[in-house]
Design a protein around this motif. Structure first.
Motif, short mmCIF file in Angstrom:
data_model
loop_
_atom_site.label_atom_id
_atom_site.label_comp_id
_atom_site.label_asym_id
_atom_site.label_seq_id
_atom_site.Cartn_x
_atom_site.Cartn_y
_atom_site.Cartn_z
N ALA A 165 -75.03 -6.26 48.84
CA ALA A 165 -75.36 -4.98 49.50
C ALA A 165 -74.54 -4.80 50.78
O ALA A 165 -74.05 -3.71 51.07
CB ALA A 165 -76.85 -4.92 49.80
N LEU A 166 -74.38 -5.88 51.53
CA LEU A 166 -73.60 -5.82 52.77
C LEU A 166 -72.14 -5.50 52.47
O LEU A 166 -71.50 -4.70 53.17
CB LEU A 166 -73.73 -7.15 53.50
CG LEU A 166 -73.35 -7.14 54.98
CD1 LEU A 166 -74.30 -6.25 55.77
CD2 LEU A 166 -73.40 -8.57 55.55
N ALA A 167 -71.61 -6.12 51.42
CA ALA A 167 -70.22 -5.85 51.03
C ALA A 167 -70.06 -4.39 50.62
O ALA A 167 -69.07 -3.74 50.98
CB ALA A 167 -69.81 -6.77 49.89
N ILE A 168 -71.04 -3.85 49.88
CA ILE A 168 -70.99 -2.44 49.47
C ILE A 168 -71.02 -1.54 50.71
O ILE A 168 -70.26 -0.58 50.82
CB ILE A 168 -72.17 -2.12 48.52
CG1 ILE A 168 -71.97 -2.85 47.18
CG2 ILE A 168 -72.30 -0.62 48.29
CD1 ILE A 168 -73.19 -2.80 46.27
N PHE A 169 -71.89 -1.90 51.67
CA PHE A 169 -71.96 -1.11 52.91
C PHE A 169 -70.61 -1.12 53.63
O PHE A 169 -70.13 -0.08 54.08
CB PHE A 169 -73.05 -1.66 53.84
CG PHE A 169 -73.20 -0.87 55.09
CD1 PHE A 169 -73.99 0.27 55.12
CD2 PHE A 169 -72.53 -1.23 56.26
CE1 PHE A 169 -74.12 1.03 56.27
CE2 PHE A 169 -72.65 -0.48 57.41
CZ PHE A 169 -73.45 0.66 57.43
N ALA A 170 -69.99 -2.30 53.71
CA ALA A 170 -68.72 -2.41 54.44
C ALA A 170 -67.62 -1.59 53.77
O ALA A 170 -66.87 -0.88 54.44
CB ALA A 170 -68.31 -3.88 54.54
N VAL A 171 -67.55 -1.67 52.43
CA VAL A 171 -66.51 -0.92 51.72
C VAL A 171 -66.75 0.59 51.85
O VAL A 171 -65.81 1.38 51.95
CB VAL A 171 -66.48 -1.32 50.23
CG1 VAL A 171 -65.56 -0.42 49.43
CG2 VAL A 171 -66.03 -2.76 50.09
N ASN A 172 -68.04 0.99 51.89
CA ASN A 172 -68.35 2.43 51.96
C ASN A 172 -68.54 2.93 53.38
O ASN A 172 -68.93 4.08 53.58
CB ASN A 172 -69.62 2.72 51.14
CG ASN A 172 -69.32 2.72 49.66
OD1 ASN A 172 -68.19 2.95 49.25
ND2 ASN A 172 -70.33 2.44 48.85
#
Lengths: 236, 103
Positions: A73-80
């Protein structure tokens, strides 16, 4: 005044050039999903709810590794994270809108809708919700279809380099950036953003170069901004 | 095309979708709390397409060889003279031709 129908049609027409990159990218993401162990409907559901290719890719890369949900989820947040900046930039150009219209527009927000939407602001027709939705809905439907096709059949492209798919998306982004070259201080913002992003990419890694480069470019724009434009419109 | 009912997968999809939606809503709904917008913030927001989308080109440039650099430079130059699609296709053609010849 341009009618809603005409604006919607313009949006659809302006989305067409982007299908050349959205379609193959969607095929690849759909294939990545099933290769990572997802079912067909998982991929469709993900595309319908995310509509954000880079973060979907990251999720399928991290999924098989047994990472905990919060890490992914954190990786998704960072990419988005760039969507936070996009949302701030385009939301007030779309306002005033009813809540359902505003939420539907922001739900469909991605790079193309931001760039084409902000270009439309500068035309005499202006940016309307109908234009924005025409543009975004085509991309949404094509994205769903392409990822579903990728998930169902898999991509037979064994050598993406041969078709230039690895550089096609960056070429699109560069051409979009060039469309804004007449904006104030565009060259300086470009230079700062590119060098900060390159340094961050090499020292820290992806996706932090996006936030770092983007925020530094915006910071330079803020520092160089002159209030003269505003005071110039007032009577002396 | 078998429907899977992996609860971890569904949880992950819904949480990832929620995170993405928060990203999409946050910028606008935080900004409207600070109206009227100071001119420097105004300038920063106007810079978003150039400042952010430039960073999306950076990895391709850093990981590329001279062939990718020439293709990207072609895209930049063509987009100042040609319609958007023509510039993209022109740059792609240059990329593929150079890869065919030297890749």
């Amino acid at each position: 005044m341009t009618s809603d129908k005409q604006n919607f049609r313009d949006g659809i027409r302006h989305s067409l050039p982007f299908l050349l990159s959205v379609w193959p990218f969607g095929l690849v993401v759909g294939t990545l999903g099933v290769n990572a162990g997802a079912g067909f409907w998982d991929v469709v559901l993900q595309s319908a709810l995310f509509f954000a290719g880079a973060s979907q890719t990251v999720m399928w890369e991290l999924f098989p590794g047994g990472n905990p949900i919060w890490v992914i989820a954190l990786a998704i947040f960072a990419v988005n994270f760039r969507l936070v900046l996009y949302s701030a930039a385009i939301g007030r150009q779309l306002e005033p809108l009813s809540k359902p219209r505003l939420l539907s527009a922001l739900f469909l927000l991605q790079d193309v809708s931001l760039a084409m939407g902000l270009k439309r602001v500068e035309t005499d027709r202006g940016l309307s919700w109908h234009y924005y939705m025409g543009l975004s809905l085509v991309l949404y439907v094509i994205w769903l279809t392409a990822t579903a096709t990728g998930a169902a059949f898999g991509v037979l492209i064994t050598e993406p380099r041969l078709f230039g798919l690895d550089v096609l998306v960056p070429i699109y982004f560069l051409c979009l950036v060039m469309g804004f070259r007449s904006k104030p201080n565009a060259a300086i913002i470009f230079a700062v953003s590119a060098s900060v992003a390159a340094t961050t990419y090499l020292l820290v890694g992806s996706p932090y170069h996006i936030g770092a480069g983007g925020l530094c470019g915006m910071g330079v724009a803020a520092l160089l901004a002159k209030s003269a434009e505003r005071s110039g419109t007032e009577p002396i | 095309m078998v429907a899977s009912f992996d609860p971890f997968m569904l949880q992950l999809i819904f949480i990832g979708a929620l995170v993405t939606l928060v990203n999409r809503l946050a910028g606008h709904f935080i900004l409207v709390r600070f109206e009227p917008i100071p001119y420097r913030v105004e300038a920063a927001l106007e810079a978003v397409p150039v400042a952010v989308m430039t960073t999306l080109v950076v990895p391709a440039a850093l990981n590329g060889t001279w062939i990718e650099w020439v293709a990207l430079a072609t895209a930049a130059i063509l987009s100042t003279r040609l319609p958007f699609v023509a510039a993209v296709i022109g740059a792609l053609a240059v990329l593929l031709a150079l890869r065919q010849a030297f890749g």
